[in-house]
Design a protein around this motif. Structure first.
Motif, mmCIF file in Angstrom:
data_model
loop_
_atom_site.group_PDB
_atom_site.id
_atom_site.type_symbol
_atom_site.label_atom_id
_atom_site.label_comp_id
_atom_site.label_asym_id
_atom_site.label_seq_id
_atom_site.Cartn_x
_atom_site.Cartn_y
_atom_site.Cartn_z
ATOM 1 N N LEU A 297 0.828 -1.114 -0.092
ATOM 2 C CA LEU A 297 0.054 0.016 0.070
ATOM 3 C C LEU A 297 0.889 1.350 0.187
ATOM 4 O O LEU A 297 1.500 1.735 0.918
ATOM 5 C CB LEU A 297 -0.865 0.093 1.374
ATOM 6 N N PRO A 298 0.859 2.095 -1.000
ATOM 7 C CA PRO A 298 1.782 3.129 -1.292
ATOM 8 C C PRO A 298 1.510 4.088 -0.036
ATOM 9 O O PRO A 298 0.610 4.304 0.285
ATOM 10 C CB PRO A 298 1.418 3.660 -2.497
ATOM 11 N N GLY A 299 2.683 4.563 0.472
ATOM 12 C CA GLY A 299 2.524 5.425 1.635
ATOM 13 C C GLY A 299 2.606 5.001 3.094
ATOM 14 O O GLY A 299 2.473 5.685 3.901
ATOM 15 N N LEU A 300 2.310 3.729 3.048
ATOM 16 C CA LEU A 300 1.927 3.268 4.540
ATOM 17 C C LEU A 300 3.115 2.441 4.910
ATOM 18 O O LEU A 300 2.858 1.574 5.790
ATOM 19 C CB LEU A 300 0.648 2.087 4.410
ATOM 20 N N SER A 301 4.366 2.628 4.474
ATOM 21 C CA SER A 301 5.490 2.203 5.052
ATOM 22 C C SER A 301 6.133 3.415 5.364
ATOM 23 O O SER A 301 6.442 4.432 4.639
ATOM 24 C CB SER A 301 6.310 1.551 4.096
ATOM 25 N N VAL A 302 6.416 3.703 6.757
ATOM 26 C CA VAL A 302 6.729 4.954 7.265
ATOM 27 C C VAL A 302 8.119 4.720 8.222
ATOM 28 O O VAL A 302 8.104 3.890 8.877
ATOM 29 C CB VAL A 302 5.658 5.384 8.230
ATOM 30 N N VAL A 303 8.788 5.848 8.377
ATOM 31 C CA VAL A 303 10.085 5.553 9.269
ATOM 32 C C VAL A 303 10.084 6.863 10.240
ATOM 33 O O VAL A 303 9.484 7.881 9.761
ATOM 34 C CB VAL A 303 11.314 5.648 8.355
ATOM 35 N N ALA A 304 10.596 6.645 11.166
ATOM 36 C CA ALA A 304 10.825 7.772 12.363
ATOM 37 C C ALA A 304 12.439 7.901 12.093
ATOM 38 O O ALA A 304 13.281 7.083 11.952
ATOM 39 C CB ALA A 304 10.701 7.241 13.634
ATOM 40 N N GLU A 305 12.813 9.287 12.134
ATOM 41 C CA GLU A 305 14.401 9.650 12.086
ATOM 42 C C GLU A 305 14.866 10.087 13.268
ATOM 43 O O GLU A 305 14.410 10.562 14.035
ATOM 44 C CB GLU A 305 14.384 10.844 11.286
ATOM 45 N N ALA A 306 15.955 9.542 13.694
ATOM 46 C CA ALA A 306 16.891 9.836 14.813
ATOM 47 C C ALA A 306 17.335 11.195 14.612
ATOM 48 O O ALA A 306 17.229 11.989 13.357
ATOM 49 C CB ALA A 306 17.996 9.029 15.060
ATOM 50 N N PRO A 307 18.114 11.922 15.737
ATOM 51 C CA PRO A 307 18.110 13.224 15.479
ATOM 52 C C PRO A 307 19.529 13.470 14.384
ATOM 53 O O PRO A 307 19.563 14.326 13.690
ATOM 54 C CB PRO A 307 18.865 13.462 16.868
ATOM 55 N N ASP A 308 20.166 12.373 14.172
ATOM 56 C CA ASP A 308 21.296 12.308 12.902
ATOM 57 C C ASP A 308 20.706 12.095 11.540
ATOM 58 O O ASP A 308 21.602 12.018 10.782
ATOM 59 C CB ASP A 308 22.505 11.432 13.350
ATOM 60 N N GLY A 309 19.505 11.944 11.578
ATOM 61 C CA GLY A 309 18.827 11.658 10.050
ATOM 62 C C GLY A 309 18.815 10.117 9.995
ATOM 63 O O GLY A 309 17.983 9.895 8.820
ATOM 64 N N SER A 310 19.450 9.349 10.534
ATOM 65 C CA SER A 310 19.368 7.957 10.286
ATOM 66 C C SER A 310 17.924 7.333 10.700
ATOM 67 O O SER A 310 16.863 7.923 11.295
ATOM 68 C CB SER A 310 20.274 7.289 11.194
ATOM 69 N N VAL A 311 17.594 6.210 10.166
ATOM 70 C CA VAL A 311 16.308 5.553 10.472
ATOM 71 C C VAL A 311 16.265 4.906 11.906
ATOM 72 O O VAL A 311 17.032 3.797 12.097
ATOM 73 C CB VAL A 311 16.164 4.477 9.392
ATOM 74 N N ALA A 312 15.380 5.557 12.654
ATOM 75 C CA ALA A 312 15.235 5.072 13.997
ATOM 76 C C ALA A 312 14.417 3.874 14.195
ATOM 77 O O ALA A 312 14.446 2.786 15.122
ATOM 78 C CB ALA A 312 15.091 5.979 14.833
ATOM 79 N N ALA A 313 13.193 3.873 13.587
ATOM 80 C CA ALA A 313 12.104 2.912 13.487
ATOM 81 C C ALA A 313 11.364 2.754 12.301
ATOM 82 O O ALA A 313 11.405 3.847 11.388
ATOM 83 C CB ALA A 313 11.057 3.554 14.589
ATOM 84 N N HIS A 314 10.652 1.702 12.099
ATOM 85 C CA HIS A 314 9.904 1.692 10.667
ATOM 86 C C HIS A 314 8.649 0.880 11.179
ATOM 87 O O HIS A 314 8.537 -0.034 11.954
ATOM 88 C CB HIS A 314 10.607 0.948 9.863
ATOM 89 N N ALA A 315 7.588 1.412 10.551
ATOM 90 C CA ALA A 315 6.283 0.585 10.779
ATOM 91 C C ALA A 315 5.658 0.363 9.368
ATOM 92 O O ALA A 315 5.546 1.134 8.473
ATOM 93 C CB ALA A 315 5.502 1.538 11.607
#
Length: 421
Positions: A297-315
């Motif tokens: 489902l386009p748009g329903l793979s979401v990441v959260a960014e850490a302060p340094d811009g790296s990927v901290a979490a994914h849902a």
């Protein structure tokens, strides 16, 4: 403006308030809806601090004080409404819990972070939904919620006379459009629902009785009565075109900005997922789902960014089916080990649920920890007649209805092939 214009405006205002004096509430609503909104706002402190804006005679303020143990600051510009509230609070033994304050909801003097709930039933129209989102956010303490009810379109094609009435008085949006505005303003939508038709009766039945009993020889009263009767008739004849919606909103955690996944994130998501679960299996599942056009489902793979811009979490949310009807499955949710228990997982989960809501998904399913997912509004899937095709504890299979305008589908869950179930 001439002296005559000023006198006429004053008479109209006085007549309006005289017509509304003594009504149990000043807009569509009910005690049941207030309780529902309160429950959807999530866990609260033992004695939550509530700011009730446009409180009117205080029906909601009194309920929140009595049933939630809240300390309620109730604000309205009309002193007689506040007098009614003071008397009612004293009569119920709530004088120490309810503080009526004369004031303008568009010029609030309270310090930042003063309240656990900012509450506005049937009153946000006074300054407008978007302005309220922008100005009231600062008042919320960390973890606090903004609770609003607002008039909305419930059809894409309202009757011309209904469209003309509302375009003149207060242009309406749909619940989905309000939700999108809230997300765009930096909130998560914890809940959004259309209020039952009975909420209109709670307001209009007493108002109609007041209109019938009004003395129309009083300056301005004939116009006030005519306006009330026009609204009531419009609702009676075209109630299917518009309604009232309740929304419960929470500011997004600024520590964890979220966004849709990009192609450049794939490797980082794969590495993060494998690290979070301690094996490559879940990472391979994400890759397989991404490659399945029937599941993705386009748009329903979401990441959260850490302060340094790296990927901290994914849902990730993908397509599944319930009893043959389209539904959505939340899985997996992954947080880098170094960012676990920091709020990153909650931030990315709320963000992907917002994205699903705005994409028009009706129901999201998750197989997960029964003590974790209720904070997002998930309940036992069995309450909707939804069950997996394999044995799991009833408490672990959860469902969240995002669009309650129609009954949730029921039946057995069919997952994408990549899940192997």
């Amino acid at each position: 403006m001439s002296d005559n214009d000023i006198q006429n405006a004053s008479a109209s205002r006085d007549a309006f308030f005289a017509l509304h004096h003594g009504l149990p509430r000043q807009g569509p609503g009910s005690d049941a809806t207030t309780r529902r909104l309160l429950a959807l706002a999530g866990p609260l402190p033992e004695r939550p601090r509530v700011l009730d804006l446009g409180c009117g005679p205080g029906r909601s303020a009194l309920l929140l004080a009595a049933e939630a143990g809240a300390e309620v600051t109730a604000v309205d510009t009309h002193e007689p409404f506040l007098d009614e509230l003071r008397a009612a609070a004293a009569e119920r033994g709530l004088a120490d819990a309810v503080r009526p304050v004369p004031g303008d909801m568009g010029a609030l003097p309270f310090p930042d972070g003063s309240f656990d709930l900012v509450w506005a039933e049937s009153s946000v129209f006074v300054i407008g939904f978007d302005r309220a989102l922008a100005e009231w956010r600062r008042l919320l303490a960390p973890g606090g919620a903004l609770v609003l009810t607002e008039c909305v379109w419930t059809t894409g094609s309202p009757a011309p006379e209904v469209r003309a009435f509302w375009d003149e008085h207060y242009p309406l949006r749909t619940t989905a459009e309000l939700s999108a505005a809230a997300v765009g303003a930096g909130y998560h939508v914890l809940a959004a629902f259309t209020q039952p038709d009975g909420d209109w009766d709670e307001y209009y039945v007493p108002l109609a009785a007041h209109a019938d009993a009004a003395d129309t020889s009083v300056p301005g009263m004939a116009e006030a009565v005519a306006g009330a009767r026009t609204e009531i008739a419009l609702r009676r004849e075209h109630g299917g075109d518009y309604g009232y919606a309740g929304l419960v909103l929470r500011p997004a955690d600024p520590r964890w900005p979220t966004r849709p996944e990009r192609e450049a994130d794939h490797a980082a998501v794969r590495e993060l997922t494998a690290a979070a679960f301690g094996s490559p299996a879940e990472a391979e599942l994400v890759d397989a789902l991404r490659a399945d056009p029937d599941a993705w489902l386009p748009g329903l793979s979401v990441v959260a960014e850490a302060p340094d811009g790296s990927v901290a979490a994914h849902a990730l949310i993908t397509r599944c089916r319930v009893g043959g009807a389209p539904a959505a499955a939340l899985a997996p949710v992954s947080v880098a080990p170094e960012h676990q228990r920091t709020g990153a997982g909650q931030a990315v989960t709320r963000a992907v649920l917002d994205a699903a809501r705005l994409a028009g998904e009706r129901v999201v399913l998750v197989l997960g920890h029964p003590e974790y997912y209720p904070r997002f509004g998930f309940v036992r899937a069995s309450e909707y007649g939804i069950k997996p095709g394999f044995e799991v504890p009833d408490d672990a299979m959860r469902a969240l209805v995002l669009d309650g305008s129609a009954p949730a589908p029921s039946g057995t869950i069919a997952y994408p092939a990549a899940f192997g179930v």
